[in-house]
Structure formats: C-alpha cells, structure tokens
Motif scaffolding. Structure first.
Motif, mmCIF file in Angstrom:
data_model
loop_
_atom_site.group_PDB
_atom_site.id
_atom_site.type_symbol
_atom_site.label_atom_id
_atom_site.label_comp_id
_atom_site.label_asym_id
_atom_site.label_seq_id
_atom_site.Cartn_x
_atom_site.Cartn_y
_atom_site.Cartn_z
ATOM 1 N N UNK A 14 0.854 -1.185 0.000
ATOM 2 C CA UNK A 14 0.000 0.000 0.000
ATOM 3 C C UNK A 14 0.888 1.231 0.000
ATOM 4 N N UNK A 15 0.311 2.360 -0.401
ATOM 5 C CA UNK A 15 1.094 3.594 -0.470
ATOM 6 C C UNK A 15 0.360 4.742 0.197
ATOM 7 N N UNK A 16 1.142 5.642 0.776
ATOM 8 C CA UNK A 16 0.677 6.940 1.217
ATOM 9 C C UNK A 16 1.492 7.993 0.483
ATOM 10 N N UNK A 17 1.420 9.224 0.970
ATOM 11 C CA UNK A 17 2.077 10.327 0.283
ATOM 12 C C UNK A 17 2.862 11.183 1.285
ATOM 13 N N UNK A 18 4.121 11.460 0.954
ATOM 14 C CA UNK A 18 4.892 12.502 1.618
ATOM 15 C C UNK A 18 4.772 13.735 0.737
ATOM 16 N N UNK A 19 4.093 14.766 1.231
ATOM 17 C CA UNK A 19 3.740 15.927 0.397
ATOM 18 C C UNK A 19 4.504 17.155 0.862
ATOM 19 N N UNK A 20 5.334 17.682 -0.026
ATOM 20 C CA UNK A 20 6.058 18.920 0.264
ATOM 21 C C UNK A 20 5.112 20.115 0.161
ATOM 22 N N UNK A 21 5.338 21.086 1.004
ATOM 23 C CA UNK A 21 4.550 22.318 0.955
ATOM 24 C C UNK A 21 4.705 22.970 -0.411
ATOM 25 N N UNK A 22 3.586 23.357 -0.989
ATOM 26 C CA UNK A 22 3.596 23.991 -2.296
ATOM 27 C C UNK A 22 3.684 23.030 -3.454
ATOM 28 N N UNK A 23 3.633 21.708 -3.172
ATOM 29 C CA UNK A 23 3.765 20.740 -4.250
ATOM 30 C C UNK A 23 2.563 20.784 -5.185
ATOM 31 N N UNK A 24 2.874 20.752 -6.485
ATOM 32 C CA UNK A 24 1.812 20.612 -7.488
ATOM 33 C C UNK A 24 2.090 19.414 -8.385
ATOM 34 N N UNK A 25 3.069 18.607 -7.986
ATOM 35 C CA UNK A 25 3.469 17.449 -8.785
ATOM 36 C C UNK A 25 3.145 16.177 -8.037
ATOM 37 N N UNK A 26 2.238 15.363 -8.544
ATOM 38 C CA UNK A 26 1.894 14.131 -7.841
ATOM 39 C C UNK A 26 3.056 13.141 -7.856
ATOM 40 N N UNK A 27 3.006 12.189 -6.927
ATOM 41 C CA UNK A 27 4.019 11.135 -6.889
ATOM 42 C C UNK A 27 3.981 10.356 -8.202
ATOM 43 N N UNK A 28 5.152 10.003 -8.701
ATOM 44 C CA UNK A 28 5.214 9.304 -9.981
ATOM 45 C C UNK A 28 6.435 8.404 -9.996
ATOM 46 N N UNK A 29 6.561 7.685 -11.086
ATOM 47 C CA UNK A 29 7.672 6.752 -11.214
ATOM 48 C C UNK A 29 7.329 5.439 -10.554
ATOM 49 N N UNK A 30 8.199 4.463 -10.703
ATOM 50 C CA UNK A 30 7.916 3.163 -10.076
ATOM 51 C C UNK A 30 7.897 3.278 -8.554
ATOM 52 N N UNK A 31 6.967 2.549 -7.944
ATOM 53 C CA UNK A 31 6.940 2.490 -6.479
ATOM 54 C C UNK A 31 8.215 1.791 -6.016
ATOM 55 N N UNK A 32 8.969 2.385 -5.090
ATOM 56 C CA UNK A 32 10.226 1.760 -4.672
ATOM 57 C C UNK A 32 9.983 0.383 -4.062
ATOM 58 N N UNK A 33 10.790 -0.569 -4.503
ATOM 59 C CA UNK A 33 10.618 -1.935 -4.037
ATOM 60 C C UNK A 33 11.254 -2.153 -2.683
#
Length: 540
Positions: free
Chosen positions: A286-305
């Motif tokens: 499962x995944x959650x999100x570490x969100x930087x202040x002011x972020x407008x870019x969603x998490x992307x790329x392969x999920x780290x294994x």
C-alpha cells in the motif's frame, strides 16, 4: 458521557493529591467506544471507533505523567484496552488484558489510572479481547522526555504517528467465529497506513526534519516501510534511544514500534510512502504520500521496491539496531549506566513454539501448553486468595517435546532476579513476542538451535532494549531481563490468531513482600468479575 460515582471520587482525590504533594502532572481523557461503518479496503465493515475515530486518538504525555483514561463501553460486548510497551510499574492490575483486568461490561465505563513512570518513547494501545484488534480500537502513544532531560537529536519540525498493519475485509466477528471453529485464518487482504489503504498523507516543508513514530498494529505480517527518494535515520525503539543508523527501508515486525527522522531534502513534490508485507508468498503493498509544501506534482515513477533478500537482510538490520549508550533515557543518566552484560544470570527460561490440533481444532502453544483463560483474572485470584483458578508453574520453563494440551499457563519467577529467556522457533514463519510490564535486552538472534555455546556471540555491551522482539524461521532469539516489576505479566505471540488460540502465558513475578515500594494495592475502582465478583477492593 457518564462517569461512575466511584470514578468521580478517584478523579477528585487525584487532583487533590497532585495539588498538595506536587507530584507529576495528570492528563485526563474521555473515550467513548462504539461500532461504526468503516471502508479501509473499499468495502463496508463494522469498525471499533474511539470518540468516532478510526484509528483512535493519540495519547500525548511526558515521562512520569499520570494518565486518567475514562473508557465508556458502548459496544454490545465486554471490552478492554491494553497499553503495548507501557510498563505500568508496580501495577499490573491496570494492564488491560484478561489475566489482570476485568472486562468493561456493555453500557458501563472504567477509569484507567496509569503512570508512564520512567519511560520515554513510542508505543500504542489496542483492544485485547475477542479479536477486537481486527476491527480497530487502536491508537498511538507518545511519551516525551521531561524538559530538562537532553534528547540526542534536535527538535523536529513535526511529529507524526504512523500506524501500519495488515487488514482483512471480513468483520472481526467473522474472523473470531472462524478461529472458534478451529480453523486457520486466510492471508490478510491488504495493508493500512493510519486506517487507510491509500491516500494517507504526511505534510512537510523543504529543508526541515520530521519524526515518524511507526508502529505495526497489524495481526500477523512483518512489514517493510520506506519513502521514495528519502533516507530514514533511526533514533528510538520502544523507549530506547538508538545509535543513529540510516536506512533506506525498515522491517517492522508485528507489535513493534520505531522512531525515525526524515529530512525533506528533495525537490518539492509528492513522494510515495510505501508499506509492503515481508516473508509472504503474495506481497501486499500500500502507499501513502509525503507531500512537500507547495507541491503541485503528484508522486510518480515506479513504487520503490522492498528488500529482495528475505531473512539474512532482515537479520542483519536487526543486529545493527543498538542502544546509544551515551544518550539520556527518561532520567539524566546515560542509557549505558546499567551494565547488563556484567550481571550474573539467576535462571534460563526457554520457550519453544508449536502448532497443531487439540480435540480436532487448530491450536498454538508454548512449551506444549496452549493457554486457555481462567474464569477469573489471575491477578484478582491472587489478591483475593481464590484457590483453584490456576496453578503456579503450570508450564515448564523449557520445551518438553511432548504433545500439546490445554491449560492456564502461569510461570513464576522471583522478583529482583536477572533472567535469560530464549525463544526457539522451529517453524517456517517469522514470529514476534511481547512481554507486558518490561523492556528487555535483545542480546542475540541466529539460525539453527540455541545452545549454551550460543552465548559466545551475545551482544553484552549495547544490545537494544525493547518490549517486542522477532524470531526468524528455524531460528532463536535470546533476551536478558531484570525482573524488577512485581505483578502478573502477559507474554504473548503478536501473531494475533496464535495469541487467541493459545500462544501466550503469564509470567508471575513474585515476592512475599507487601510493601508499597514493591507493588501497589488493587485499585479502589477495580472492576470485579468471575469468582471475585461481590468482593470488595478497598474503601474509597
């Protein structure tokens, strides 16, 4: 919320005593426990909520605080809360497991009076009866250092509770019914982060450092925790400041708690927080999100294994987790002041796990004994001197090699002795064990059979001190423990179906002394049940 007259008197007395004596602060909590609809894996389930929350509210406290927690049971069945890692020194009556504490009946309340004496760190609470843990009712506990006690890292910009755990789509009542029929549970359906299978979010500001208090509150799976493109600096394990080792991912076995520092040192965007199961045929993630202040870019790329190597990787990481000997713990003296490696052992206790059937039903055991609850909490039977509830030393202190059988297993050990306990796992799963009332030193773990010669490889200098420890497949784990806390203490598998079906016992740490310096008397507001019902505690 209704408070019983007895509880109200206790609260008034507590406030008065604190004001007169200047003792440690009191913190008050009012909790209403209810059922409620939850959808953690996308299907409706009957959850257990505390004040309408799933997971429940955090407990924030400081070393030596007194916690007054009034719990009103609005369920239609008895309920208890236990405090994983809180030692309840001299007071096993409030430990919140059935061997020490009577359940709160439906429609009634009970006021727990706890003190987080000489403790710091990250822990959690959970419901201990009737497989309720599979429905929620858990939450984080944090115990901060007192203001004048130095902490071996700078104050973080934020402090997050991160409750991770495997989860079933089935209601807890269906899971319990399956176990009661003598059947094994299937594999869990998913993994949750703070009660969510996706979308749990942790907000950070670029350049700042944050503390994450990670606890595996699940039912059976070891879990690996990691954050995309970020390192984690381990700083605390279940009340012990650690050598500050940096990891890219961390194995958190069921029942365990860790604190890590994460610095937001990447470009401002969103990053995946990933939790996946370990040592399972099918890997749940499962995944959650570490969100930087002011972020407008969603998490992307392969999920780290996660780690691709199984036991060896995890074992080496476990051995790298060590105590910071120069850091202060709950008191100003360094954690290394107590030289546990120089103390003579008074006794060695060995516990071997087993699984099988008794009377055609699945059961689990330690040293061949599969635990069954007595009709009266064991600690109350001791206090009221009720005979026939249990037998002392109804379990051997070493594996017997015999067939499994049912009994109320209680092992007695002498107060103020220094003991070695060896957990032996001849099965092909990772196991995890917790001892209430204590922290212990994890001095060794390795594959194969434990022998006296295994002590030659023990860490007798800076082993981590904690209350929950893993045992790898076909392996052993050894701990040292100073039995300085009188009481009746639950030692259990954290694999919750195994605990429910008998893989637990009670360690009766005993002294003939009746001094309050050694053990508190029964709480005046203690609930009484079983053969203790109708008796009296003490005058209010």
């Amino acid at each position: 919320m209704a408070v019983s007259p007895r509880a109200a008197v206790i609260l008034c007395l507590s406030i008065f005593v604190a004001a007169v004596t200047g003792e440690s602060p009191y913190r008050f909590f009012e909790w209403n426990v209810t059922y409620g609809d939850i959808y953690p894996l996308g299907v409706r389930q009957q959850g257990i909520l505390i004040n309408g929350q799933f997971p429940g509210p955090d407990i924030h406290s400081v070393t030596n605080d007194n916690l007054i927690i009034n719990v009103f049971n609005s369920l239609d069945e008895p309920f208890l809360i236990s405090w994983n890692g809180v030692q309840n020194r001299r007071n096993s009556y409030v430990d919140g497991v059935y061997g020490t504490t009577c359940p709160i009946p439906p429609g009634r309340n009970y006021t727990y009076i706890l003190q987080v004496k000489d403790q710091i760190g990250s822990f959690y609470y959970f419901p201990s009866l009737a497989f309720h843990k599979a429905a929620g009712g858990f939450g984080g506990i944090r115990i901060l250092s007192r203001p004048l006690i130095p902490v071996p890292f700078d104050q973080p910009a934020g402090d997050y509770t991160v409750l991770i755990g495997d989860w079933y789509k089935s209601n807890h009542t269906d899971l319990k019914a399956r176990l009661d029929r003598g059947k094994k549970l299937p594999n869990p359906d998913g993994i949750l982060i703070n009660g969510r299978s996706s979308g749990a979010t942790f907000n950070v500001e670029q350049g700042k450092t944050y503390r994450l208090r990670i606890s595996n509150v699940g039912l059976q799976n070891s879990l690996n925790f990691r954050i995309q493109n970020h390192k984690m600096k381990l700083v605390e394990v279940e009340g012990t400041h650690t050598l500050q080792t940096t990891f890219s991912s961390l194995d958190v076995h069921v029942g365990q708690s860790y604190s890590v520092l994460v610095t937001a040192d990447q470009p401002a965007r969103d990053y995946y927080v990933v939790v996946s199961s370990r040592f399972t045929d099918k890997i749940n993630t499962t995944t959650g999100i570490l969100r930087y202040s002011g972020s407008s870019t969603p998490a992307s790329g392969p999920i780290p294994g996660g780690p691709t190597i199984q036991v060896d990787w995890s074992l080496n990481q476990a051995r790298a987790i060590r105590t910071n000997l120069t850091a202060s713990g709950p008191r100003p003296n360094p954690q290394g002041s107590y030289h546990y490696g120089l103390v003579s052992l008074a006794r060695t206790i060995r516990f071997g796990s087993s699984a099988g059937q008794i009377n055609g039903k699945q059961r689990y055991a330690l040293n061949s004994v599969s635990f069954v609850p007595a009709d009266t909490p064991l600690k109350l039977a001791d206090f009221f001197q009720i005979s026939g509830v249990y037998k002392v030393n109804s379990i051997s202190d070493r594996p017997t090699g015999g067939g499994m059988y049912l009994d109320t297993s209680v092992l007695q050990a002498d107060y103020r002795t220094f003991v070695e306990i060896v957990f032996e796992n001849n099965e092909d799963i990772v196991q995890s064990y917790h001892l209430d009332g204590y922290a212990f030193w994890v001095v060794g773990m390795d594959g194969g059979q434990w022998t006296v010669a295994s002590r030659n490889g023990y860490n007798l200098r800076d082993a981590i001190s904690r209350s929950t420890v893993q045992v790898y497949p076909k392996s052993w784990t050894a701990i040292y423990i100073a039995l300085d806390n009188v009481g009746m203490w639950n030692l259990r598998s954290e694999f919750w179906a195994r605990q429910y079906l008998g893989q637990q016992l009670y360690l009766r740490v005993f002294t003939t002394s009746t001094s309050l310096r050694d053990e508190f008397p029964i709480p005046k507001n203690a609930l009484l049940c079983g053969r203790a019902k109708g008796r009296h505690t003490r005058p209010l």
